[in-house]
Design a protein around this motif. Structure first.
Motif, PDB file in Angstrom:
ATOM      1  N   GLY A 149       0.831  -1.199   0.000  1.00  0.00           N
ATOM      2  CA  GLY A 149       0.000   0.000   0.000  1.00  0.00           C
ATOM      3  C   GLY A 149       0.863   1.244   0.000  1.00  0.00           C
ATOM      4  N   ILE A 150       0.651   2.121  -0.996  1.00  0.00           N
ATOM      5  CA  ILE A 150       1.437   3.345  -1.164  1.00  0.00           C
ATOM      6  C   ILE A 150       0.509   4.546  -1.009  1.00  0.00           C
ATOM      7  CG2 ILE A 150       3.004   4.610  -2.687  1.00  0.00           C
ATOM      8  CD1 ILE A 150       3.269   1.951  -4.288  1.00  0.00           C
ATOM      9  N   SER A 151       0.914   5.504  -0.188  1.00  0.00           N
ATOM     10  CA  SER A 151       0.064   6.664   0.079  1.00  0.00           C
ATOM     11  C   SER A 151       0.756   7.956  -0.338  1.00  0.00           C
ATOM     12  CB  SER A 151      -0.279   6.726   1.569  1.00  0.00           C
ATOM     13  OG  SER A 151      -1.044   7.871   1.863  1.00  0.00           O
ATOM     14  N   ALA A 152      -0.039   8.878  -0.921  1.00  0.00           N
ATOM     15  CA  ALA A 152       0.444  10.214  -1.260  1.00  0.00           C
ATOM     16  C   ALA A 152      -0.728  11.176  -1.216  1.00  0.00           C
ATOM     17  CB  ALA A 152       1.108  10.229  -2.631  1.00  0.00           C
ATOM     18  N   ALA A 153      -0.444  12.420  -0.901  1.00  0.00           N
ATOM     19  CA  ALA A 153      -1.512  13.414  -0.771  1.00  0.00           C
ATOM     20  C   ALA A 153      -1.549  14.404  -1.925  1.00  0.00           C
ATOM     21  CB  ALA A 153      -1.346  14.181   0.545  1.00  0.00           C
ATOM     22  N   LEU A 154      -0.395  14.704  -2.510  1.00  0.00           N
ATOM     23  CA  LEU A 154      -0.314  15.807  -3.464  1.00  0.00           C
ATOM     24  C   LEU A 154       0.024  15.321  -4.868  1.00  0.00           C
ATOM     25  CD1 LEU A 154       1.676  18.194  -1.119  1.00  0.00           C
ATOM     26  CD2 LEU A 154      -0.781  18.191  -1.535  1.00  0.00           C
ATOM     27  N   SER A 155      -0.451  16.070  -5.860  1.00  0.00           N
ATOM     28  CA  SER A 155      -0.329  15.626  -7.258  1.00  0.00           C
ATOM     29  C   SER A 155       1.115  15.529  -7.721  1.00  0.00           C
ATOM     30  CB  SER A 155      -1.104  16.574  -8.178  1.00  0.00           C
ATOM     31  OG  SER A 155      -0.599  17.887  -8.092  1.00  0.00           O
ATOM     32  N   TYR A 156       2.003  16.337  -7.147  1.00  0.00           N
ATOM     33  CA  TYR A 156       3.385  16.269  -7.629  1.00  0.00           C
ATOM     34  C   TYR A 156       4.136  15.042  -7.100  1.00  0.00           C
ATOM     35  CZ  TYR A 156       4.244  19.076  -3.334  1.00  0.00           C
ATOM     36  OH  TYR A 156       4.272  19.565  -2.050  1.00  0.00           O
ATOM     37  N   ARG A 157       3.448  14.163  -6.377  1.00  0.00           N
ATOM     38  CA  ARG A 157       4.033  12.856  -6.047  1.00  0.00           C
ATOM     39  C   ARG A 157       3.792  11.844  -7.177  1.00  0.00           C
ATOM     40  NH1 ARG A 157       6.430  15.468  -2.078  1.00  0.00           N
ATOM     41  NH2 ARG A 157       5.188  15.830  -0.212  1.00  0.00           N
ATOM     42  N   LEU A 158       3.004  12.189  -8.168  1.00  0.00           N
ATOM     43  CA  LEU A 158       2.643  11.227  -9.213  1.00  0.00           C
ATOM     44  C   LEU A 158       3.851  10.611  -9.924  1.00  0.00           C
ATOM     45  CD1 LEU A 158      -0.489  12.970 -10.763  1.00  0.00           C
ATOM     46  CD2 LEU A 158      -0.443  10.856  -9.450  1.00  0.00           C
ATOM     47  N   PRO A 159       4.891  11.386 -10.281  1.00  0.00           N
ATOM     48  CA  PRO A 159       6.057  10.738 -10.916  1.00  0.00           C
ATOM     49  C   PRO A 159       6.673   9.646 -10.054  1.00  0.00           C
ATOM     50  CG  PRO A 159       6.131  13.102 -11.256  1.00  0.00           C
ATOM     51  CD  PRO A 159       5.020  12.857 -10.273  1.00  0.00           C
ATOM     52  N   MET A 160       6.751   9.879  -8.735  1.00  0.00           N
ATOM     53  CA  MET A 160       7.308   8.856  -7.854  1.00  0.00           C
ATOM     54  C   MET A 160       6.382   7.654  -7.761  1.00  0.00           C
ATOM     55  SD  MET A 160       9.605   7.542  -6.042  1.00  0.00           S
ATOM     56  CE  MET A 160      10.796   8.890  -6.052  1.00  0.00           C
ATOM     57  N   ILE A 161       5.073   7.893  -7.745  1.00  0.00           N
ATOM     58  CA  ILE A 161       4.125   6.779  -7.748  1.00  0.00           C
ATOM     59  C   ILE A 161       4.363   5.898  -8.973  1.00  0.00           C
ATOM     60  CG2 ILE A 161       1.688   6.176  -8.013  1.00  0.00           C
ATOM     61  CD1 ILE A 161       2.193   7.068  -5.234  1.00  0.00           C
ATOM     62  N   LYS A 162       4.571   6.510 -10.116  1.00  0.00           N
ATOM     63  CA  LYS A 162       4.824   5.750 -11.344  1.00  0.00           C
ATOM     64  C   LYS A 162       6.087   4.906 -11.214  1.00  0.00           C
ATOM     65  CE  LYS A 162       2.545   9.016 -14.470  1.00  0.00           C
ATOM     66  NZ  LYS A 162       2.728   9.971 -15.595  1.00  0.00           N
ATOM     67  N   VAL A 163       7.137   5.485 -10.637  1.00  0.00           N
ATOM     68  CA  VAL A 163       8.395   4.742 -10.444  1.00  0.00           C
ATOM     69  C   VAL A 163       8.167   3.544  -9.518  1.00  0.00           C
ATOM     70  CG1 VAL A 163      10.705   4.875  -9.420  1.00  0.00           C
ATOM     71  CG2 VAL A 163       9.874   6.738 -10.876  1.00  0.00           C
ATOM     72  N   LEU A 164       7.444   3.758  -8.425  1.00  0.00           N
ATOM     73  CA  LEU A 164       7.197   2.676  -7.475  1.00  0.00           C
ATOM     74  C   LEU A 164       6.368   1.562  -8.110  1.00  0.00           C
ATOM     75  CD1 LEU A 164       6.382   4.831  -4.318  1.00  0.00           C
ATOM     76  CD2 LEU A 164       8.446   3.486  -4.694  1.00  0.00           C
ATOM     77  N   ILE A 165       5.339   1.926  -8.855  1.00  0.00           N
ATOM     78  CA  ILE A 165       4.514   0.914  -9.514  1.00  0.00           C
ATOM     79  C   ILE A 165       5.356   0.089 -10.471  1.00  0.00           C
ATOM     80  CG2 ILE A 165       2.669   0.587 -11.214  1.00  0.00           C
ATOM     81  CD1 ILE A 165       1.220   2.944  -9.917  1.00  0.00           C
ATOM     82  N   GLU A 166       6.174   0.764 -11.265  1.00  0.00           N
ATOM     83  CA  GLU A 166       7.018   0.049 -12.224  1.00  0.00           C
ATOM     84  C   GLU A 166       7.962  -0.921 -11.520  1.00  0.00           C
ATOM     85  OE1 GLU A 166      10.506   1.025 -15.539  1.00  0.00           O
ATOM     86  OE2 GLU A 166       9.203   2.642 -14.832  1.00  0.00           O
ATOM     87  N   ARG A 167       8.554  -0.471 -10.422  1.00  0.00           N
ATOM     88  CA  ARG A 167       9.520  -1.331  -9.717  1.00  0.00           C
ATOM     89  C   ARG A 167       8.826  -2.481  -9.011  1.00  0.00           C
ATOM     90  NH1 ARG A 167      12.093  -4.591  -8.481  1.00  0.00           N
ATOM     91  NH2 ARG A 167      14.131  -4.696  -7.442  1.00  0.00           N
ATOM     92  N   PHE A 168       7.729  -2.214  -8.321  1.00  0.00           N
ATOM     93  CA  PHE A 168       7.054  -3.255  -7.561  1.00  0.00           C
ATOM     94  C   PHE A 168       6.344  -4.253  -8.478  1.00  0.00           C
ATOM     95  CE2 PHE A 168       6.525   0.046  -3.945  1.00  0.00           C
ATOM     96  CZ  PHE A 168       7.857  -0.127  -3.593  1.00  0.00           C
ATOM     97  N   SER A 169       5.982  -3.828  -9.674  1.00  0.00           N
ATOM     98  CA  SER A 169       5.334  -4.737 -10.620  1.00  0.00           C
ATOM     99  C   SER A 169       6.281  -5.829 -11.107  1.00  0.00           C
ATOM    100  CB  SER A 169       4.793  -3.952 -11.821  1.00  0.00           C
ATOM    101  OG  SER A 169       3.760  -3.071 -11.433  1.00  0.00           O
TER     102      SER A 169
END
Length: 222
Positions: A149-169
């Motif tokens: 489970g990954i949590s973020a509040a602000l839109s400028y975290r989106l690039p990091m979310i993409k990196v995490l999804i790619e790595r964890f996938s």
């Protein structure tokens, strides 16, 4: 103003006034009438969002918001300690790791998610906010969770979310990756979803996933 609004705004006022014992007693009284899932999703979360809105309108200071967060954290910790053996389902083998992305400081919602997983009998490692990718991977590879489970509040975290999804996938055991936090309630994130990735908009969606499975959550939010 509805009764529900009155409840969450009253709780917010306890937080903003620094009244930790008052907030705790108020939550305990509500627990006598409602399940924890309702309190987390329909009272406590709206209270913190209300406080965030007050800050955005410059009606309270950053110090006020920090005080409210500290009181909320205190209440959650006390409720966790008092309810650790009550109303929790038999522990399963299911495992979850939960954390906030790097530089993300918000964590109250994540703590409520951790408690929800525990209430459902899951083994949980709550790693807190602001966790760099390399450090999260150390725990993930040790624990091998079924859900990340990954949590973020602000839109400028989106690039990091993409990196995490790619790595964890790419993890060999294919855990389910859940994306949540205030960002998931404010922005359309359907393009992140896949067979392995799920956007969890709020605690009601999480509980629906536990009770009815992913298809029901998707049907409700699509």
């Amino acid at each position: 103003m509805s009764h529900l609004n009155t409840q969450h705004e009253k709780l917010a006022r306890f937080f903003l006034s620094g009244d930790d014992e008052g907030a705790l007693e108020y939550m305990k009284a509500l627990l006598e009438e409602h399940p924890r899932a309702f309190l987390f999703g329909d009272i406590l979360t709206p209270a913190m969002y209300f406080i965030g809105e007050l800050w955005e309108r410059n009606e309270i200071s950053v110090a006020d918001e920090h005080l409210a967060t500290a009181i909320c954290d205190f209440v959650l910790s006390r409720l966790e300690g008092e309810n650790v053996t009550q109303d929790r389902k038999t522990q399963k083998n299911n495992k979850a790791i939960l954390f906030g992305v790097e530089e993300e400081q918000h964590y109250i919602g994540l703590k409520m998610v951790a408690e929800t997983f525990k209430d459902r009998g899951w083994r949980v490692r709550y790693l807190g906010p602001n966790l760099p990718l390399d450090h999260s991977l150390v725990q993930i590879n040790k624990f091998r969770p079924d859900v990340i489970g990954i949590s973020a509040a602000l839109s400028y975290r989106l690039p990091m979310i993409k990196v995490l999804i790619e790595r964890f996938s790419r993890l060999e055991w294919k855990p389910l990756i859940m994306i949540g936090g205030r960002m998931a309630t404010k922005y359309e994130l359907e393009n992140f979803e896949s067979e392995q990735v799920m956007v969890m908009r709020d605690l009601s969606c999480l509980n629906k996933w536990f009770d009815e499975g992913r298809n029901e959550v998707f049907n409700e939010t699509s």
